[in-house]
Scaffold this active site. Structure first.
Site, mmCIF file in Angstrom:
data_model
loop_
_atom_site.group_PDB
_atom_site.id
_atom_site.type_symbol
_atom_site.label_atom_id
_atom_site.label_comp_id
_atom_site.label_asym_id
_atom_site.label_seq_id
_atom_site.Cartn_x
_atom_site.Cartn_y
_atom_site.Cartn_z
ATOM 1 N N ASP A 84 -10.070 -4.599 -4.625
ATOM 2 C CA ASP A 84 -9.456 -3.743 -3.597
ATOM 3 C C ASP A 84 -10.374 -2.548 -3.335
ATOM 4 O O ASP A 84 -10.648 -1.763 -4.240
ATOM 5 C CB ASP A 84 -8.079 -3.263 -4.071
ATOM 6 C CG ASP A 84 -7.270 -2.591 -2.978
ATOM 7 O OD1 ASP A 84 -7.864 -1.904 -2.116
ATOM 8 O OD2 ASP A 84 -6.031 -2.734 -2.993
ATOM 9 N N SER B 191 0.816 -1.203 0.000
ATOM 10 C CA SER B 191 0.000 0.000 0.000
ATOM 11 C C SER B 191 0.860 1.266 0.000
ATOM 12 O O SER B 191 1.711 1.434 -0.879
ATOM 13 C CB SER B 191 -0.964 -0.058 1.190
ATOM 14 O OG SER B 191 -1.977 0.903 1.080
ATOM 15 N N HIS C 217 -7.717 -5.487 0.022
ATOM 16 C CA HIS C 217 -6.466 -4.739 0.185
ATOM 17 C C HIS C 217 -5.420 -5.593 0.921
ATOM 18 O O HIS C 217 -4.438 -5.069 1.422
ATOM 19 C CB HIS C 217 -6.744 -3.431 0.932
ATOM 20 C CG HIS C 217 -5.679 -2.395 0.767
ATOM 21 N ND1 HIS C 217 -5.248 -1.927 -0.456
ATOM 22 C CD2 HIS C 217 -4.944 -1.732 1.699
ATOM 23 C CE1 HIS C 217 -4.290 -1.031 -0.270
ATOM 24 N NE2 HIS C 217 -4.092 -0.892 1.019
#
Length: 193
Positions: A143, A77, A170
């Site tokens: 996601d 991320s 995610h």
């Protein structure tokens, strides 16, 4: 090459926004490689709920220093663009063993304006392409945080192998991801080609 032949192999796992070394699948991955005698670092980037780019830069600088061809990176991320921007600041840019970017992005994410400073610098993929031939980007089509298209664009820009997962969200522990064998497999293949 096995870790016994090359004791200098190091792996860095870089967490993202709102996370830390104990989050998600990071400790599981660390344990997998430590069991093979590989040194693994999962730095705690400061105040991940309110990330400040300069503080993260300094933490990466203190933790990583200058990597070499026996150094491998896994980032998740916000950790992906934080890591790439750290690499951008290294002169001359070193050769590294490889990188795996999970749910990464290089453009602003709608609804997360506080992370905009991380994506504010000019993004020059050729810098990172030159650092290693082993580049993998992983994304889930569902996601809910980083739009799939933005991770796909990152993979395209980096000329990375793009691995898609139908249902991964995610890749958070709250979504059930306390292990991530896909990353383990990909990193093992990089370290032991």
């Amino acid at each position: 090459m096995t870790s016994e032949q090359q004791p200098n192999i190091k792996v860095y796992i870089i967490h993202g926004y709102g996370a830390g070394p104990q989050s998600h699948w990071f400790q599981w991955l660390k344990q997998q490689f430590e069991a093979q005698g590989i040194i693994v670092y999962v730095p705690a980037l400061p105040d991940s709920e309110h990330p400040v780019k300069e503080q993260w830069d300094e933490c990466l600088k203190q933790t990583i220093g200058v990597p070499d061809e026996y150094t491998y990176f896994v980032a998740h991320s916000l950790g992906c663009i934080a890591l790439l921007d750290y690499f951008r600041q290294l002169e001359p840019r070193p050769q590294i063993g490889g990188m795996i970017l999970v749910s990464g992005f290089s453009t602003p994410i709608s609804g997360y304006s506080l992370i905009n400073p991380f994506v504010g610098n000019a993004f020059h993929p050729e810098h990172f392409i030159a650092m290693t031939a082993q580049r993998v980007v992983i994304a889930a089509k569902d996601d809910p945080i980083v739009p799939f298209a933005q991770t796909e664009q990152l993979a395209h820009d980096l000329e990375a192998r793009f691995i898609t997962v139908e249902h991964g969200g995610h890749f958070l522990d709250s979504e059930g991801f306390t292990e991530l064998p896909l990353v383990h497999e990909q990193l093992t293949a990089m370290i032991n080609p």
